[in-house]
Design a protein around this motif. Structure first.
Motif, PDB file in Angstrom:
ATOM      1  N   THR A   6       0.842  -1.207   0.000  1.00 53.65           N
ATOM      2  CA  THR A   6       0.000   0.000   0.000  1.00 53.65           C
ATOM      3  C   THR A   6       0.874   1.254   0.000  1.00 53.65           C
ATOM      4  O   THR A   6       0.609   2.224  -0.728  1.00 53.65           O
ATOM      5  N   TYR A   7       1.925   1.217   0.793  1.00 54.91           N
ATOM      6  CA  TYR A   7       2.867   2.346   0.851  1.00 54.91           C
ATOM      7  C   TYR A   7       3.508   2.561  -0.525  1.00 54.91           C
ATOM      8  O   TYR A   7       3.622   3.688  -1.013  1.00 54.91           O
ATOM      9  N   ILE A   8       3.914   1.461  -1.161  1.00 58.09           N
ATOM     10  CA  ILE A   8       4.571   1.550  -2.475  1.00 58.09           C
ATOM     11  C   ILE A   8       3.606   2.117  -3.517  1.00 58.09           C
ATOM     12  O   ILE A   8       3.966   2.971  -4.327  1.00 58.09           O
ATOM     13  N   GLN A   9       2.385   1.648  -3.448  1.00 60.78           N
ATOM     14  CA  GLN A   9       1.370   2.157  -4.383  1.00 60.78           C
ATOM     15  C   GLN A   9       1.222   3.675  -4.206  1.00 60.78           C
ATOM     16  O   GLN A   9       1.214   4.428  -5.182  1.00 60.78           O
ATOM     17  N   ALA A  10       1.158   4.106  -2.956  1.00 63.29           N
ATOM     18  CA  ALA A  10       0.951   5.532  -2.679  1.00 63.29           C
ATOM     19  C   ALA A  10       2.172   6.372  -3.038  1.00 63.29           C
ATOM     20  O   ALA A  10       2.043   7.485  -3.542  1.00 63.29           O
ATOM     21  N   HIS A  11       3.366   5.858  -2.796  1.00 65.32           N
ATOM     22  CA  HIS A  11       4.565   6.680  -2.974  1.00 65.32           C
ATOM     23  C   HIS A  11       5.265   6.481  -4.308  1.00 65.32           C
ATOM     24  O   HIS A  11       5.961   7.380  -4.773  1.00 65.32           O
ATOM     25  N   ASN A  12       5.142   5.311  -4.891  1.00 62.27           N
ATOM     26  CA  ASN A  12       5.834   5.053  -6.157  1.00 62.27           C
ATOM     27  C   ASN A  12       4.872   4.850  -7.316  1.00 62.27           C
ATOM     28  O   ASN A  12       5.298   4.760  -8.453  1.00 62.27           O
ATOM     29  N   GLY A  13       3.581   4.706  -6.992  1.00 55.69           N
ATOM     30  CA  GLY A  13       2.608   4.462  -8.046  1.00 55.69           C
ATOM     31  C   GLY A  13       2.811   3.119  -8.727  1.00 55.69           C
ATOM     32  O   GLY A  13       2.424   2.933  -9.879  1.00 55.69           O
ATOM     33  N   ILE A  14       3.467   2.194  -8.031  1.00 54.83           N
ATOM     34  CA  ILE A  14       3.704   0.872  -8.617  1.00 54.83           C
ATOM     35  C   ILE A  14       2.873  -0.160  -7.861  1.00 54.83           C
ATOM     36  O   ILE A  14       2.859  -0.167  -6.628  1.00 54.83           O
ATOM     37  N   THR A  15       2.197  -1.007  -8.612  1.00 54.16           N
ATOM     38  CA  THR A  15       1.415  -2.067  -7.986  1.00 54.16           C
ATOM     39  C   THR A  15       2.290  -3.286  -7.825  1.00 54.16           C
ATOM     40  O   THR A  15       2.828  -3.802  -8.808  1.00 54.16           O
ATOM     41  N   VAL A  16       2.485  -3.708  -6.578  1.00 54.29           N
ATOM     42  CA  VAL A  16       3.267  -4.933  -6.378  1.00 54.29           C
ATOM     43  C   VAL A  16       2.374  -5.985  -5.733  1.00 54.29           C
ATOM     44  O   VAL A  16       1.421  -5.669  -5.031  1.00 54.29           O
ATOM     45  N   ASP A  17       2.715  -7.232  -6.001  1.00 53.25           N
ATOM     46  CA  ASP A  17       1.893  -8.348  -5.538  1.00 53.25           C
ATOM     47  C   ASP A  17       2.399  -8.843  -4.189  1.00 53.25           C
ATOM     48  O   ASP A  17       3.515  -9.366  -4.103  1.00 53.25           O
ATOM     49  N   PRO A  18       1.611  -8.707  -3.134  1.00 51.58           N
ATOM     50  CA  PRO A  18       2.068  -9.137  -1.812  1.00 51.58           C
ATOM     51  C   PRO A  18       2.361 -10.636  -1.743  1.00 51.58           C
ATOM     52  O   PRO A  18       3.025 -11.083  -0.809  1.00 51.58           O
ATOM     53  N   GLU A  19       1.885 -11.386  -2.728  1.00 54.48           N
ATOM     54  CA  GLU A  19       2.199 -12.826  -2.743  1.00 54.48           C
ATOM     55  C   GLU A  19       3.600 -13.098  -3.291  1.00 54.48           C
ATOM     56  O   GLU A  19       4.144 -14.182  -3.094  1.00 54.48           O
ATOM     57  N   SER A  20       4.150 -12.121  -4.003  1.00 53.28           N
ATOM     58  CA  SER A  20       5.479 -12.348  -4.570  1.00 53.28           C
ATOM     59  C   SER A  20       6.527 -12.299  -3.462  1.00 53.28           C
ATOM     60  O   SER A  20       6.269 -11.811  -2.361  1.00 53.28           O
ATOM     61  N   LEU A  21       7.703 -12.804  -3.785  1.00 54.63           N
ATOM     62  CA  LEU A  21       8.795 -12.824  -2.799  1.00 54.63           C
ATOM     63  C   LEU A  21       9.353 -11.405  -2.672  1.00 54.63           C
ATOM     64  O   LEU A  21       9.815 -10.824  -3.652  1.00 54.63           O
ATOM     65  N   PHE A  22       9.302 -10.859  -1.458  1.00 57.72           N
ATOM     66  CA  PHE A  22       9.845  -9.504  -1.245  1.00 57.72           C
ATOM     67  C   PHE A  22      11.334  -9.615  -0.923  1.00 57.72           C
ATOM     68  O   PHE A  22      11.721 -10.073   0.143  1.00 57.72           O
ATOM     69  N   ASP A  23      12.121  -9.189  -1.896  1.00 60.09           N
ATOM     70  CA  ASP A  23      13.574  -9.365  -1.879  1.00 60.09           C
ATOM     71  C   ASP A  23      14.185  -7.972  -1.690  1.00 60.09           C
ATOM     72  O   ASP A  23      14.088  -7.129  -2.582  1.00 60.09           O
ATOM     73  N   ILE A  24      14.774  -7.712  -0.530  1.00 59.87           N
ATOM     74  CA  ILE A  24      15.031  -6.313  -0.136  1.00 59.87           C
ATOM     75  C   ILE A  24      16.477  -6.032   0.245  1.00 59.87           C
ATOM     76  O   ILE A  24      17.101  -6.772   1.002  1.00 59.87           O
ATOM     77  N   GLN A  25      16.978  -4.923  -0.269  1.00 65.13           N
ATOM     78  CA  GLN A  25      18.264  -4.402   0.193  1.00 65.13           C
ATOM     79  C   GLN A  25      18.090  -2.939   0.577  1.00 65.13           C
ATOM     80  O   GLN A  25      17.841  -2.090  -0.272  1.00 65.13           O
ATOM     81  N   VAL A  26      18.180  -2.653   1.868  1.00 65.50           N
ATOM     82  CA  VAL A  26      18.125  -1.260   2.331  1.00 65.50           C
ATOM     83  C   VAL A  26      19.334  -0.972   3.203  1.00 65.50           C
ATOM     84  O   VAL A  26      19.582  -1.654   4.177  1.00 65.50           O
ATOM     85  N   LYS A  27      20.076   0.032   2.845  1.00 64.79           N
ATOM     86  CA  LYS A  27      21.286   0.463   3.557  1.00 64.79           C
ATOM     87  C   LYS A  27      21.891   1.576   2.731  1.00 64.79           C
ATOM     88  O   LYS A  27      21.423   1.855   1.627  1.00 64.79           O
ATOM     89  N   ARG A  28      22.961   2.220   3.247  1.00 67.77           N
ATOM     90  CA  ARG A  28      23.605   3.252   2.446  1.00 67.77           C
ATOM     91  C   ARG A  28      24.071   2.646   1.110  1.00 67.77           C
ATOM     92  O   ARG A  28      24.433   1.467   1.041  1.00 67.77           O
ATOM     93  N   ILE A  29      24.032   3.479   0.072  1.00 63.83           N
ATOM     94  CA  ILE A  29      24.493   2.989  -1.228  1.00 63.83           C
ATOM     95  C   ILE A  29      26.014   3.105  -1.264  1.00 63.83           C
ATOM     96  O   ILE A  29      26.571   4.180  -1.022  1.00 63.83           O
ATOM     97  N   HIS A  30      26.666   1.992  -1.536  1.00 60.07           N
ATOM     98  CA  HIS A  30      28.123   1.970  -1.517  1.00 60.07           C
ATOM     99  C   HIS A  30      28.578   0.848  -2.440  1.00 60.07           C
ATOM    100  O   HIS A  30      27.949  -0.199  -2.494  1.00 60.07           O
TER     101      HIS A  30
END
Ligand code: AZC
Length: 838
Positions: free
Chosen positions: A543-567
Motif C-alpha cells: 500500500t505504501y509503495i502504491q501511494a509513494h511510487n505508483g507501482i502495484t506490487v503483488d504481496p504474494e510475490s517474494l519480497f527481496d530487499i536491500q536497504v542500507k547506504r548505497i556503496h
C-alpha cells in the motif's frame, strides 16, 4: 518590613495530571497541553498540534523518571558510561516512548476516544536524523539498552540543525534537500543554558611560569564558541531508569559580540555569530568515508571539549577530585570521530587544572575505550598537521608529547625497528604530514574493540596489527546488536502479539527466550498465523509503495530487499545484475516458470559519491524497463523507495521475505540491518562478512543462503592479479547482462550513461562482483525454489526469528559493561521527592 512569602509546596500526588497513566488522566493532560503549550483548541488544531500535545503528555511522564534517575545517580555518585558519538540516529521518539512506558494501548484508546488516530499522530513526527547509517543507529540502540539494563549513561553528541539530507528522486537520480527537522519544534529536548561551556579554537600558545615556578602553557585562542546542551530523556523498557542524551548546540558567546559591538564592528560581530553557529549547522553526509574538511574537525573538538568539560563539572559537583575521573566515568569513543578527546582531556587536566603530565596521562589512559567500525581505508581519519595545528595549536603540542613518550615505549619493546616506528607514530610522515586519529585512539584507550568476530580478527591481523602486537590485552570483540523494542515490538505489532500469545512477553527483555518458539515450528496453525502476519505486513508495504511510487506490487510475490547506504562495497549493483539476468531469461523464454519477485531498494548516496549516485540511477532505470515490459507481467517488479530513514525502515523489515547482505567479504564490519531483518523472520542471502557469519552460525547453515568468496579468498584472489574480463568472457549470462547495459538497453539507447560503472567493473571490479556473480545466481535459484515450498519457507522463517537472541543490543551492552566498562547497574526507585529535595 514585609517578610518574604514562605514557599508553599504542596506535596505532589504520585498520580497527577503530569504523571497519571489512567485513560481519563491521559485525555485530560492531552487537552491541557493542546491548550497551554500549543495554544490551540480542537477546532483550530492541526494533526501536528495534536502530535505535539501528545508528545508533551508523554514527556511529562518521562520527566518524573528522569529526575528520579538523575537524583539517584548524583546521590550515589554512580560510575557512568559517557558514550561519545558524532552521530545518534534516533528515529522518531513518540512511539518508542509509548512502548517503553508501557502505555501504547492505553494511549491509543485515549486518542481514539478523542476522535483521533494514533498512527496519524505518530506519522507527524520529524525524525531526528542525526546520523548517516549503521554507526549512528548503533549508538541509538545502545542508549536504549543501557537504560533498559539500568546502566548509568550519558550520550554526548552534536545537535545538528540539519540532519542527514532528505533524498528525493528526479528523473531517477538522487536529489538532496535540507532536513529542517527542528522547524516545528522538538518536544523531546530540554535546553540547559546554565550548563553552557566555552570551546577555544585557533590562535597560539605561550609558555609561562606559574606562581610555584612550574613551567605551564597557556592557549590564546582566535575564537571562542559557546556550547549549549540540549537534553533528551532516554527511557529504558518498562523500568524507571531514564538516562540522558546530551547534544551540544554551538552559539557565539555574548562577550565576543559585545567586544565587536563596542569597537563599532557590528557586522563583524554578526559574522562571528554566524561562523560560531556553523559548527553545529549540518551533519556531514558521508558514511564510511572521511572528507577531511576543516569544519568537521571543528565539530569534533567542539562536542568533545563540551562533553569533557561537562563531565568535569559533574565530577566536581559531586565533590570528587579530578584524580577520580576514570573511576567516575568510562568514555566510549564511537569510532575515531571523538578521538581528539585523548588530547583534550590531557589539556584540560594539565593546562586548566594543573595536574602533572604523568598523572594526567594515567587518568586519560584509564578513561577511554575505542570502538572501531570499519576496515575501509578511506574512512580512516587523518588530519593534515598544518590544518590541525592552526585550529588546535595546543592539541598539536600535546599530540607530539604523547607521541614522544609512546614511541619510546615502542622502541623499548621492539628495538631497531624503524618501519614499525613509522607505522605506529601518531604522525604520518610518509609524505604530507598527518595526525592519525586511529593511532591516537589506540594509544589513549584501555580497551579497543571491533564490532563482529571477523572484523575484530581482521583488525588484529591487518589494520591495527602493530597495536595488537604491542597491546594484545586491550583488544576484544563486541558483536553489534539492535534493540528489539524498536525493531520488533514497535515496528511489528502483529508478530509481537503472536509471540506474546505463544511464549509470553519475556523475550522483549531477554531475546534469547525466542528459542521457545522452536517447538511451535511443528504446529501447523502456528505456521499458518506466521504466514498470515508476514502477508499482512507485506500488504501494508504494498500500500505504501502504491501511494509513494505508483507501482502495484503483488504481496504474494517474494519480497527481496536491500536497504542500507548505497556503496560500491555493499554491492547493490550485484542485485541489479541478478534482476537483469532474470529479465533476460524471461525475454528469451516468455513462458519460463519463475518465482515472482518484488525487488526493493532503499538508501542514500553521499552527495559527492558519483558512482553511488549512478547506482541509484541504474536501479531506477532498470525498474522503468522491467516494470513496464508486458512480457514480464507481474512476475518481476523493481522499486526504489526514496528517503530511507528509521521511520521507513520500521515499515520495511517486518515485510521482508529475503534480506540481501551481499557485501564483498572483509568489507562490512558488522552490519545491523541484517539483524533487524532476520529478527522479523526474513531469510538472509549473504556472504561470509561481518555479523552475517555469526547470524548463520546461530540460525543454522540450512536456514541461510550463503554465496561468494570468503575474506581469505578475496585477499588471495586480489593478490593473484584478478581479471574481471575473464569472468565476463567465460560466463554467457553475465556477458549478456553487461552487453545489454553497454548497448543502452536500460538507458533509452544511450550507451554512455552507465559507462563509468561498466568500465569500472570490466577493468578493476574492486569489489569482485564478477567473481561472486555465478555463486550469487545459484544461491538465488535456491531461494526461489525454497519460496515455492511455503511450508518449508515458513519453518525457516520461524527458526530465523527463534534463533536471533544473540543479536539484541542488550547482549552487546551487557558484554561492554562486564568486559570493558565495569559499570554496575543502579536501581531507580520512583519517588516524588526528586522534585522537592535539594
Ligand atoms: C558502520 C559499518 O560499516 C557497519 O558494518 C557496522 O554495522 C556499523 O558501523 C555499526 O558498527 N560504520 C560506519 O557507519 N561508519 C564508519 C566511519 O565506520
Amino acid at each position: 518590613m514585609q517578610t518574604a512569602p514562605k514557599l508553599q509546596i504542596e506535596t505532589a500526588r504520585v498520580e497527577d495530571d503530569r504523571t497519571g497513566l489512567s485513560i481519563e488522566t491521559l485525555k485530560r493532560a492531552f487537552l491541557d497541553n493542546l491548550f497551554y503549550i500549543q495554544g490551540k483548541f480542537p477546532r483550530l488544531a492541526t494533526q501536528h498540534d495534536y502530535y505535539m500535545a501528545l508528545a508533551y503528555t508523554v514527556r511529562d511522564r518521562l520527566l518524573q523518571r528522569w529526575i528520579s534517575t538523575a537524583a539517584t545517580y548524583t546521590e550515589q555518585s554512580s560510575r557512568t558510561v559517557a558514550y561519545l558519538s558524532a552521530e545518534f540516529l534516533m528515529g522518531p521518539q513518540l512511539g518508542n516512548n509509548l512502548i517503553n512506558l508501557g502505555i501504547y494501548d492505553r494511549v491509543q484508546q485515549a486518542i481514539e476516544e478523542l476522535g483521533l488516530n494514533l498512527d496519524t499522530l505518530l506519522d507527524q513526527e520529524e525524525e531526528p536524523g542525526l546520523g548517516n547509517g549503521g554507526l549512528g543507529r548503533l549508538a541509538a540502540c545502545y542508549l536504549d539498552s543501557m537504560a533498559t539494563l539500568e546502566i548509568p549513561s550519558l550520550g554526548y553528541g552534536i545537535r545538528y540543525e540539519f540532519g542527514i539530507f532528505k533524498q528525493g528522486l528526479q528523473n531517477g537520480w538522487q536529489v538532496e534537500f535540507t532536513d529542517k527537522w527542528l522547524r516545528l519544534g522538538n518536544p523531546w529536548e530540554i535546553p540547559r543554558p546554565d550548563w553552557a561551556v566555552q570551546v577555544k579554537l585557533g590562535g597560539y600558545t605561550e609558555a609561562y611560569l606559574d606562581a610555584n615556578g612550574h613551567y605551564r602553557v597557556r592557549w590564546i585562542p582566535r575564537q571562542v564558541v559557546k556550547g549549549v546542551p540540549y537534553d533528551t530523556p532516554i527511557l529504558g523498557y518498562q523500568i524507571n531508569t531514564c538516562n540522558t542524551l546530551r547534544l551540544w548546540s554551538a552559539q557565539a558567546p555574548e562577550s565576543f559580540d559585545f567586544e565587536a559591538f563596542n569597537s563599532g564592528d557590528y557586522l563583524g560581530a554578526v559574522q562571528e555569530k554566524i561562523s560560531s553557529e556553523n559548527l553545529s549547522k549540518v551533519l556531514y553526509p558521508n558514511d564510511n568515508v572521511s572528507q577531511g574538511k576543516q569544519l568537521r574537525l571543528a565539530q569534533q573538538i567542539f562536542f568533545v571539549s563540551c562533553s569533557l568539560q561537562d563531565m568535569i563539572r559533574i565530577l566536581l559537583r559531586q565533590k570528587l577530585p579530578l584524580s577520580e575521573f576514570s573511576q567516575k566515568f568510562t568514555v566510549q569513543l564511537n569510532d575515531t570521530h571523538p578521538a581528539i578527546a585523548v588530547a583534550e582531556l590531557m589539556r584540560l587536566l594539565v593546562d586548566e587544572h594543573g595536574i602533572a603530565w604523568d598523572q594526567a596521562w594515567d587518568i586519560t589512559r584509564n578513561s577511554f575505550a575505542y570502538t572501531n567500525h570499519t576496515l575501509m581505508p578511506e574512512a580512516l581519519e587523518r588530519w593534515p598537521v598544518e590544518m590541525f595545528g592552526q585550529m588546535l595549536p595546543r592539541h598539536l603540542e600535546i599530540v607530539y608529547e604523547i607521541n614522544h613518550h609512546f614511541l619510546d615505549e615502542v622502541r623499548a619493546k621492539f628495538p631497531d625497528d624503524g618501519d614499525r616506528i613509522r607505522r605506529m607514530s601518531l604522525i604520518d610522515e610518509s609524505g604530507e604530514r598527518f595526525v592519525r586519529m586511529a593511532n591516537l585512539a589506540c594509544v589513549g584507550s584501555y580497551a579497543i574493540n571491533g564490532v563482529a568476530a571477523l572484523h575484530t580478527e581482521l583488525l588484529q591481523k591487518d589494520v591495527l596489527h602493530d597495536f595488537y602486537q604491542l597491546y594484545p590485552e586491550k583488544f576484544n570483540n563486541k558483536t553489534n546488536g539492535v534493540t528489539p523494542r524498536r525493531f520488533m515490538v514497535l515496528s511489528n505489532p502483529r508478530l509481537t502479539h503472536l509471540l506474546n500469545d505463544t511464549i509470553g512477553d519475556s523475550w522483549v527483555q531477554h531475546l534469547d527466550h525466542l528459542q521457545k518458539l522452536e517447538t511451535s515450528v511443528e504446529d501447523a496453525s502456528f505456521r499458518q498465523r506466521w504466514w498470515e502476519i508476514k502477508q499482512a505486513n507485506k500488504h501494508d508495504l504494498a500500500t505504501y509503495i502504491q501511494a509513494h511510487n505508483g507501482i502495484t506490487v503483488d504481496p504474494e510475490s517474494l519480497f527481496d530487499i536491500q536497504v542500507k547506504r548505497i556503496h560500491e562495497y555493499k554491492r547493490q549493483h550485484l542485485m541489479v545484475l541478478h534482476i537483469i539476468t532474470l529479465y533476460n531469461r524471461l525475454k528469451a523464454n516468455p513462458n519460463l516458470d519463475i518465482t515472482p519477485r518484488t525487488f526493493l531498494f532503499g538508501g542514500k548516496a553521499a552527495p559527492g559519491y558519483m558512482m553511488a549516485k549512478l547506482i541509484i540511477k541504474l536501479i531506477t532505470s532498470v525498474a522503468d524497463v522491467v516494470n513496464n515490459d508486458p512480457a514480464v507481467g507481474d512476475r518481476l517488479k523493481v522499486v526504489f523507495l526514496k528517503n530511507f530513514n528509521v521511520k521507513l525502515a520500521q515499515h520495511i523489515y517486518p515485510a521482508a521475505d529475503l534480506s540481501e547482505q551481499v557485501s564483498m567479504a572483509g568489507k562490512e564490519a558488522s552490519g545491523t540491518g541484517n539483524m533487524k531483518f532476520a529478527m522479523n523472520g526474513a531469510l538472509t542471502i549473504g556472504t561470509l562478512d561481518g555479523a552475517n557469519i555469526e547470524i548463520r552460525e546461530e540460525v543454522g547453515p540450512e536456514n541461510f543462503f550463503l554465496f561468494g568468496l570468503t575474506a581469505a579468498e578475496v585477499k588471495a584472489l586480489k593478490a593473484s592479479s584478478y581479471n574481471p574480463w575473464n569472468y565476463y568472457q567465460s560466463n554467457p549470462e553475465l556477458k549478456e547482462v553487461i552487453d545489454r547495459l553497454k548497448a543502452g538497453d536500460f538507458s533509452g539507447g544511450n550507451p554512455d550513461l552507465f559507462r563509468p560503472l561498466i568500465d569500472s567493473l570490466l577493468s578493476w571490479d574492486n569489489y569482485l562482483l564478477f567473481a561472486d556473480y555465478q555463486s550469487y545466481i545459484e544461491a538465488q535459484e535456491k531461494v526461489s525454489q525454497a519460496y515455492r515450498d511455503r511450508d518449508r519457507w515458513v519453518r525457516m522463517s520461524i527458526l530465523n526469528t527463534a534463533r536471533m537472541g544473540k543479536f539484541s543490543s542488550d547482549r552487546s551492552i551487557a558484554e561492554y559493561a562486564a568486559d570493558i566498562w565495569q559499570t554496575p547497574s543502579v536501581k531507580i526507585e520512583l519517588t516524588d521527592n526528586a522534585r522537592l529535595s535539594r
